[in-house]
Design a protein around this motif. Structure first.
Motif, PDB file in Angstrom:
ATOM      1  N   ARG A  60       0.885  -1.170   0.000  1.00 29.46           N
ATOM      2  CA  ARG A  60       0.000   0.000   0.000  1.00 29.46           C
ATOM      3  C   ARG A  60       0.917   1.212   0.000  1.00 29.46           C
ATOM      4  N   PHE A  61       0.335   2.393  -0.017  1.00 29.07           N
ATOM      5  CA  PHE A  61       1.171   3.589  -0.018  1.00 29.07           C
ATOM      6  C   PHE A  61       2.163   3.551   1.140  1.00 29.07           C
ATOM      7  N   ASP A  62       3.436   3.781   0.825  1.00 25.67           N
ATOM      8  CA  ASP A  62       4.512   3.896   1.811  1.00 25.67           C
ATOM      9  C   ASP A  62       4.716   2.631   2.630  1.00 25.67           C
ATOM     10  N   ASP A  63       4.372   1.465   2.076  1.00 26.92           N
ATOM     11  CA  ASP A  63       4.606   0.203   2.784  1.00 26.92           C
ATOM     12  C   ASP A  63       4.967  -0.875   1.764  1.00 26.92           C
ATOM     13  N   CYS A  64       6.257  -1.213   1.711  1.00 32.28           N
ATOM     14  CA  CYS A  64       6.738  -2.271   0.834  1.00 32.28           C
ATOM     15  C   CYS A  64       7.269  -3.420   1.683  1.00 32.28           C
ATOM     16  N   LEU A  65       7.086  -4.638   1.187  1.00 29.47           N
ATOM     17  CA  LEU A  65       7.516  -5.840   1.898  1.00 29.47           C
ATOM     18  C   LEU A  65       8.746  -6.414   1.204  1.00 29.47           C
ATOM     19  N   VAL A  66       9.753  -6.779   2.005  1.00 30.51           N
ATOM     20  CA  VAL A  66      11.003  -7.340   1.505  1.00 30.51           C
ATOM     21  C   VAL A  66      10.986  -8.860   1.667  1.00 30.51           C
ATOM     22  N   ASN A  67      11.448  -9.576   0.645  1.00 28.09           N
ATOM     23  CA  ASN A  67      11.665 -11.023   0.716  1.00 28.09           C
ATOM     24  C   ASN A  67      10.406 -11.801   1.067  1.00 28.09           C
ATOM     25  N   ASP A  68       9.241 -11.280   0.661  1.00 25.51           N
ATOM     26  CA  ASP A  68       7.970 -11.962   0.907  1.00 25.51           C
ATOM     27  C   ASP A  68       7.726 -12.197   2.396  1.00 25.51           C
ATOM     28  N   GLY A  69       8.394 -11.396   3.255  1.00 24.42           N
ATOM     29  CA  GLY A  69       8.246 -11.553   4.699  1.00 24.42           C
ATOM     30  C   GLY A  69       9.114 -12.645   5.290  1.00 24.42           C
ATOM     31  N   ARG A  70       9.844 -13.363   4.441  1.00 22.30           N
ATOM     32  CA  ARG A  70      10.681 -14.463   4.930  1.00 22.30           C
ATOM     33  C   ARG A  70      11.957 -13.941   5.569  1.00 22.30           C
ATOM     34  N   PRO A  71      12.611 -14.795   6.374  1.00 21.94           N
ATOM     35  CA  PRO A  71      13.804 -14.344   7.107  1.00 21.94           C
ATOM     36  C   PRO A  71      15.000 -14.069   6.212  1.00 21.94           C
ATOM     37  N   LEU A  72      15.805 -13.112   6.656  1.00 17.82           N
ATOM     38  CA  LEU A  72      17.151 -12.914   6.134  1.00 17.82           C
ATOM     39  C   LEU A  72      18.094 -13.326   7.260  1.00 17.82           C
ATOM     40  N   ALA A  73      18.968 -14.269   6.990  1.00 18.74           N
ATOM     41  CA  ALA A  73      19.925 -14.733   8.003  1.00 18.74           C
ATOM     42  C   ALA A  73      20.967 -13.646   8.256  1.00 18.74           C
ATOM     43  N   PRO A  74      21.692 -13.726   9.384  1.00 17.45           N
ATOM     44  CA  PRO A  74      22.736 -12.737   9.659  1.00 17.45           C
ATOM     45  C   PRO A  74      23.736 -12.670   8.509  1.00 17.45           C
ATOM     46  N   GLY A  75      24.005 -11.465   8.031  1.00 13.89           N
ATOM     47  CA  GLY A  75      24.948 -11.277   6.942  1.00 13.89           C
ATOM     48  C   GLY A  75      24.360 -11.522   5.561  1.00 13.89           C
ATOM     49  N   GLN A  76      23.141 -12.021   5.496  1.00 17.64           N
ATOM     50  CA  GLN A  76      22.515 -12.290   4.199  1.00 17.64           C
ATOM     51  C   GLN A  76      21.944 -11.002   3.625  1.00 17.64           C
ATOM     52  N   SER A  77      21.995 -10.904   2.301  1.00 10.93           N
ATOM     53  CA  SER A  77      21.415  -9.737   1.656  1.00 10.93           C
ATOM     54  C   SER A  77      20.647 -10.183   0.422  1.00 10.93           C
ATOM     55  N   LEU A  78      19.804  -9.313  -0.050  1.00 11.57           N
ATOM     56  CA  LEU A  78      19.162  -9.531  -1.340  1.00 11.57           C
ATOM     57  C   LEU A  78      19.213  -8.220  -2.080  1.00 11.57           C
ATOM     58  N   SER A  79      19.155  -8.315  -3.394  1.00 14.72           N
ATOM     59  CA  SER A  79      19.180  -7.085  -4.175  1.00 14.72           C
ATOM     60  C   SER A  79      18.235  -7.210  -5.357  1.00 14.72           C
ATOM     61  N   PHE A  80      17.819  -6.074  -5.839  1.00 13.38           N
ATOM     62  CA  PHE A  80      16.955  -6.007  -7.007  1.00 13.38           C
ATOM     63  C   PHE A  80      17.198  -4.674  -7.687  1.00 13.38           C
ATOM     64  N   GLN A  81      16.754  -4.575  -8.912  1.00 14.63           N
ATOM     65  CA  GLN A  81      16.855  -3.323  -9.651  1.00 14.63           C
ATOM     66  C   GLN A  81      15.458  -2.815  -9.970  1.00 14.63           C
ATOM     67  N   TYR A  82      15.317  -1.505  -9.961  1.00 14.60           N
ATOM     68  CA  TYR A  82      14.061  -0.915 -10.431  1.00 14.60           C
ATOM     69  C   TYR A  82      14.387   0.246 -11.356  1.00 14.60           C
ATOM     70  N   ALA A  83      13.396   0.612 -12.147  1.00 13.78           N
ATOM     71  CA  ALA A  83      13.577   1.687 -13.116  1.00 13.78           C
ATOM     72  C   ALA A  83      12.485   2.733 -12.907  1.00 13.78           C
ATOM     73  N   ASN A  84      12.905   3.973 -12.732  1.00 13.96           N
ATOM     74  CA  ASN A  84      11.974   5.075 -12.583  1.00 13.96           C
ATOM     75  C   ASN A  84      12.731   6.355 -12.883  1.00 13.96           C
ATOM     76  N   SER A  85      12.001   7.421 -13.140  1.00 11.95           N
ATOM     77  CA  SER A  85      12.680   8.667 -13.495  1.00 11.95           C
ATOM     78  C   SER A  85      13.392   9.294 -12.297  1.00 11.95           C
ATOM     79  N   PHE A  86      13.106   8.827 -11.091  1.00 12.36           N
ATOM     80  CA  PHE A  86      13.797   9.337  -9.906  1.00 12.36           C
ATOM     81  C   PHE A  86      13.898   8.212  -8.879  1.00 12.36           C
ATOM     82  N   PRO A  87      14.891   8.276  -7.985  1.00 18.59           N
ATOM     83  CA  PRO A  87      15.008   7.238  -6.959  1.00 18.59           C
ATOM     84  C   PRO A  87      13.983   7.458  -5.843  1.00 18.59           C
TER      85      PRO A  87
END
Length: 105
Positions: A67-94
């Motif tokens: 919803r507005f101003d609420d995004c979910l990372v990793n489908d709510g699943r855990p990120l282990a210590p030191g683990q990261s995920l990345s993605f790219q998006y495209a828009n005219s501004f960050p």
């Protein structure tokens, strides 16, 4: 449940510009990192993201706007210590992205 409590500061969100799409739309790479020093896993990571949208498809399991101003990372699943995920998006501004809530265990 047990272990150390974690805070929003334990999850780092890095964002940087990358090469634009062929049609000239700027792209940005986002990395979400569990930087918890005490070894806690974090899940249910929510990020303030405004009206986040992307001209490039993002796997909704990695990052999606609920919803507005609420995004979910990793489908709510855990990120282990030191683990990261990345993605790219495209828009005219960050979009400014900041962790608003998470669970830890």
């Amino acid at each position: 449940m047990g272990g150390e409590a974690c805070t929003r500061e334990d999850v780092a969100v890095y964002q940087g510009a990358t090469a634009p799409l062929p049609n000239g739309i700027p792209t940005y790479t986002v990395e979400v990192l569990n930087a918890c020093a005490s070894g806690c896993a974090v899940s249910d990571i929510h990020v303030a993201c405004g009206w986040f949208s992307s001209a490039r498809l993002i796997n909704p399991r990695l990052f999606r706007r609920l919803r507005f101003d609420d995004c979910l990372v990793n489908d709510g699943r855990p990120l282990a210590p030191g683990q990261s995920l990345s993605f790219q998006y495209a828009n005219s501004f960050p979009f400014p992205l900041a962790v608003t809530s998470l669970s830890c265990y």
